[in-house]
Design an enzyme around this catalytic site. Sequence first.
Site, PDB file in Angstrom:
ATOM      1  N   GLY A  28       0.823  -1.203   0.000  1.00  0.00           N
ATOM      2  CA  GLY A  28       0.000   0.000   0.000  1.00  0.00           C
ATOM      3  C   GLY A  28       0.851   1.243   0.000  1.00  0.00           C
ATOM      4  N   GLY A  29       0.169   2.373   0.206  1.00  0.00           N
ATOM      5  CA  GLY A  29       0.876   3.638   0.146  1.00  0.00           C
ATOM      6  C   GLY A  29       1.901   3.822   1.243  1.00  0.00           C
ATOM      7  N   MET A  30       1.724   3.117   2.367  1.00  0.00           N
ATOM      8  CA  MET A  30       2.641   3.295   3.500  1.00  0.00           C
ATOM      9  C   MET A  30       3.599   2.124   3.681  1.00  0.00           C
ATOM     10  SD  MET A  30       2.464   6.168   5.059  1.00  0.00           S
ATOM     11  CE  MET A  30       3.179   5.733   6.632  1.00  0.00           C
ATOM     12  N   GLY A  31       3.601   1.145   2.787  1.00  0.00           N
ATOM     13  CA  GLY A  31       4.563   0.061   2.947  1.00  0.00           C
ATOM     14  C   GLY A  31       4.093  -1.266   2.402  1.00  0.00           C
ATOM     15  N   VAL A  33       3.268  -5.502   3.256  1.00  0.00           N
ATOM     16  CA  VAL A  33       2.899  -6.502   4.256  1.00  0.00           C
ATOM     17  C   VAL A  33       3.467  -7.846   3.829  1.00  0.00           C
ATOM     18  CG1 VAL A  33       1.006  -7.686   5.430  1.00  0.00           C
ATOM     19  CG2 VAL A  33       0.792  -5.261   4.860  1.00  0.00           C
ATOM     20  N   LYS A  48       4.205  -5.812   8.900  1.00  0.00           N
ATOM     21  CA  LYS A  48       4.071  -4.614   8.073  1.00  0.00           C
ATOM     22  C   LYS A  48       5.390  -3.864   8.064  1.00  0.00           C
ATOM     23  CE  LYS A  48       1.336  -0.436   7.327  1.00  0.00           C
ATOM     24  NZ  LYS A  48       0.173   0.361   7.758  1.00  0.00           N
ATOM     25  N   ASP A 146      -9.912   6.254   8.504  1.00  0.00           N
ATOM     26  CA  ASP A 146      -9.689   5.833   7.115  1.00  0.00           C
ATOM     27  C   ASP A 146     -10.462   4.550   6.826  1.00  0.00           C
ATOM     28  OD1 ASP A 146      -8.713   6.113   4.560  1.00  0.00           O
ATOM     29  OD2 ASP A 146      -6.817   5.089   4.964  1.00  0.00           O
TER      30      ASP A 146
END
Length: 568
Positions: A28-31, A33, A48, A146
Amino acid sequence: MVADMPQETTGERLLARRYRLVTQVGRGGMGTVWQAHDEVLGRDVAVKEVILPHGLTDEERSVQYKRTFREARTAARLGHPGVVTVYDVVEEDGRPWIVMELIHARSLDQVIKQEGALPPKRAADIGRQMLAALHAAHDAGVLHRDVKPSNVLVASGDRAVLTDFGIATAAGDATLTQTGLVMGSPAYIAPERARGRTAGPASDLWSLGVTMYAMVEGRSPFERNEPMAALVAVISEEPDPPTRSGPLTPVIEGLLRKNPDERMDAIEAGRVLDDIVRAPTVDTQRTIAVEYTEAPPPVAPAPAPAPPAEPERTHLTPSAETAASPERPANRPQLPQLPPALAGVSARRALLVAAMVIVIILAITGIVWGATRGKSEPKTSGPPSHPATQTHATTPTTPVRTASSSSTPPASTGVPAGFRTYKDPQGYSLPIPQDWSKPEHKDGGGGWFFYSPDRQTYIQVDRAETADTSALQDWKDLEPARRHVFKGYDLIAIRPVHNGKPVSDPTGVRSADWEWTFDGRGGRIHALNRGFVMRGHGYAIVLYAPDKGWSKTWTDLQPVYAGFTSEK
């Protein structure tokens, strides 16, 4: 000063001398998994890895790392079955890694893209679970901020789990969002947040409403080509009325009121969603409820062996077994709902009452005849396994016509007398009483249902492609969220299958029972959900029958369990 972007991780790395990264399962946008293996406890986990974009200053990078640690603290303090469990947070290479529960599941976003718009009843069940998780978070002083389909995992049996509290806020935490920067997904963000105002629990409920809209319509009503256009639509435009929402319409419209003070609250939304999920289906509406008095049998039945004593009904404490297994647990089928009792019997239905009495007399006669004949006929299979527990060993209110009540001779294939074999395209098969219904499917999934002639006793069979870590723990995690589904719910036990079919495992890792009673239309109903693993797949066989006479019903239906096989 601008810091360099960290090198992305490759597989098979050992993190913190404990967690071995195996394969990437999401990004995803933050990393990223990863699926990993905890070499200390011997279990699979999800890790994560936070990967920040290039060009951030050291100060900005530090803020994002603090945000990640906060995400872990936020999720770990909830402890709710509808929220992904956080096991650990480790720091390596100067950045945090979050170790979480590994759930083999698609995101709700993937479900919608692959299956299209969902039926309202299925959407209501998923939405109700999300609402329960959010309500628990709000009670703990935590906002998600979110909520959207890609942040909801849908496991077997439509178990919904809320994940990614990456931009959550908790009471007492200082905000880490830059001034003027709105965090979240524009098509799902609440109007008050889009205007830069303070968010509250009602903001999460708005996002839940948009998510339920997307479930039944296939998209968010505020989806636009550009993020700014989506924000403008959220603030100034009314959503197009949903066309496929059916009974969900009042909930969706109530949650999508732009003024948060006028928005439907969690209690009201939960009540409506409960009513939708519990409403009778087309299948149950076809069954007419009738009142009758059981006629005495024309011939006294042969004496039956004394049943075992009724066990004490207690809530089990978590098992001390923590041994790891490469196998995975049974799936979590969506539990069927029984409709409220139909009030009265019309004059036109009086004929059905008389017909039912005749059927009952014939059925009782068949039981006696089949029992006496069975003494002179060789058995085609071994003796059925004794159930783990048996209760209320009295004569059933309505006889269950199974192997002992049928005149059908044993099949040449080894199928027990009075049974037929159901073969599922997914590769499993099992014996079903000869006079029971053909497999039926209910709206919202949950596998296949097989009904006795009077439809008071039935079996549900479901399969999951993969399974989690422990069947016993699976049921313990799911049970609290399902208590309110059944009126008058009373847990009997959640326990390993020590000596039973199709799979026995005293640790409960590969096979476990979840047993309870509840109020049905005709009286108290007894249910036992046996989850097990076979050939790497998760299965569940759920038996529902009148509580009166449960022991005999359970014993008569043991060939269903003993004959279960999986070829794939």
